[in-house]
Motif scaffolding. Structure first.
Motif, short mmCIF file in Angstrom:
data_model
loop_
_atom_site.label_atom_id
_atom_site.label_comp_id
_atom_site.label_asym_id
_atom_site.label_seq_id
_atom_site.Cartn_x
_atom_site.Cartn_y
_atom_site.Cartn_z
N VAL A 1 -26.46 45.71 26.27
CA VAL A 1 -26.46 44.38 26.90
C VAL A 1 -26.62 44.48 28.43
CG1 VAL A 1 -25.08 42.31 27.35
CG2 VAL A 1 -25.33 43.17 25.01
N PRO A 2 -25.77 45.26 29.14
CA PRO A 2 -25.96 45.33 30.59
C PRO A 2 -27.31 45.91 31.00
CG PRO A 2 -24.23 46.86 29.86
CD PRO A 2 -24.56 45.99 28.70
N LYS B 1 -29.71 43.08 30.67
CA LYS B 1 -29.37 42.07 31.69
C LYS B 1 -30.04 42.32 33.05
CE LYS B 1 -25.66 39.88 33.33
NZ LYS B 1 -26.18 38.52 33.37
N ASN C 1 -31.36 36.91 31.56
CA ASN C 1 -30.09 36.49 30.96
C ASN C 1 -30.06 36.94 29.50
OD1 ASN C 1 -29.14 35.10 33.21
ND2 ASN C 1 -30.28 33.25 32.63
N VAL C 2 -28.87 37.24 29.02
CA VAL C 2 -28.74 37.72 27.64
C VAL C 2 -27.93 36.73 26.80
CG1 VAL C 2 -27.81 39.55 26.16
CG2 VAL C 2 -28.94 40.14 28.32
N GLY D 1 -21.23 41.65 29.40
CA GLY D 1 -22.17 41.03 30.33
C GLY D 1 -23.06 39.95 29.75
N ALA D 2 -22.89 39.62 28.46
CA ALA D 2 -23.72 38.55 27.89
C ALA D 2 -23.45 37.23 28.61
CB ALA D 2 -23.44 38.41 26.40
N ASP D 3 -24.49 36.42 28.73
CA ASP D 3 -24.36 35.13 29.43
C ASP D 3 -23.98 34.00 28.48
OD1 ASP D 3 -25.48 35.83 32.21
OD2 ASP D 3 -26.86 36.75 30.79
N LYS E 1 -19.09 31.45 30.98
CA LYS E 1 -20.26 31.68 30.13
C LYS E 1 -20.48 30.49 29.18
CE LYS E 1 -20.43 35.99 31.69
NZ LYS E 1 -21.52 36.72 32.25
#
Ligand code: C5P
Length: 214
Positions: free
Chosen positions: A48-49, A52, A56-57, A81-83, A108
């Motif tokens: 994920v990061p 990113k 945006n994730v 880090g997901a949005d 988020k």
């Protein structure tokens, strides 16, 4: 998530290098990259990061558990880090609220699945799609997921959903049309195979964005 290209790629590949290569190429074109179990189960949440860095994730984990488990899933996802995260609404108000509460702590977003895009959605979930829209509104979700494969249903869901953002999967491989989906009320379209299986995913994304801007 603010609409610009209005295109979200569903990055359902399972190879880490391919995922990062596609993200690098088209991250600047799309409004978000959606990750789902195929990629996360093969590469881990640590991807994920890395994704990113390019866009945006959105974590499409269709979270569907008791409130405490939903809370734990959302915490791990946002810490990575997901949005935004996608959850199921059929598990009930308390389970959706658990996701929204965690999202609020992290600043988020949560999107609630209403009607799914595949034929099997007609068996059970379609009958309750409007109730699921109400669950999303009542619990303060940022938006909902509604099908590009049934524009007439999408329009009905749009009317019910007031100002919730609508993310719409099913364009391309599942038969939905990009422009028709926006006209029916979607704010964003979600496209997977038609982009990542294309000979040139960058060009495929450009072509879709062209259709969306017509
Ligand atoms: O390859 P394709 O464009 O059909 O990918 C659609 C993506 O959107 C997949 O990740 C799928 O799991 C997801 N999705 C969907 N229908 C829903 C919710 C999510 O197709 N209702």
């Amino acid at each position: 998530m603010v609409p610009d290209s209005r295109l979200i790629i569903a990055l359902d590949v399972t190879d880490r290098e391919e995922a990062l290569q596609i993200s690098r190429k088209i991250g600047g074109l799309v409004d978000a990259i959606k990750v789902n179990y195929p990629l996360i189960l093969s590469c881990g949440l640590g991807i994920v990061p890395e994704i990113k860095k390019y866009a945006n994730v959105i974590a499409d984990f269709k979270v569907a558990d008791i409130p405490n488990t939903n809370r734990l899933i959302c915490e791990e996802t946002f810490k990575a880090g997901a949005d935004a995260i996608i959850c199921q609404g059929f598990v009930g108000n308390d389970s959706v609220k658990a996701c929204v509460d965690v999202a609020a702590q992290f600043g988020k977003e949560v999107y609630v699945v209403t009607e799914m895009s595949h034929p099997g959605a007609i068996d059970f979930i379609q009958k309750h799609a409007m109730d699921l829209v109400d669950v999303a509104i009542k619990n303060g979700a940022s938006g909902i997921i509604a099908p590009a494969t049934r524009p007439e249903r999408l329009s009905e869901i749009k009317r019910r959903s007031k100002d919730l953002k609508i993310l719409s999967p099913g364009v391309g491989a599942q038969g939905g049309d990009a422009r028709t989906t926006l006209d029916a009320g979607a704010d964003f379209i979600i496209v997977g195979r038609s982009i990542y299986n294309a000979k040139d995913p960058y060009q495929a994304a450009i072509d879709l964005i062209g259709q969306l801007r017509r």
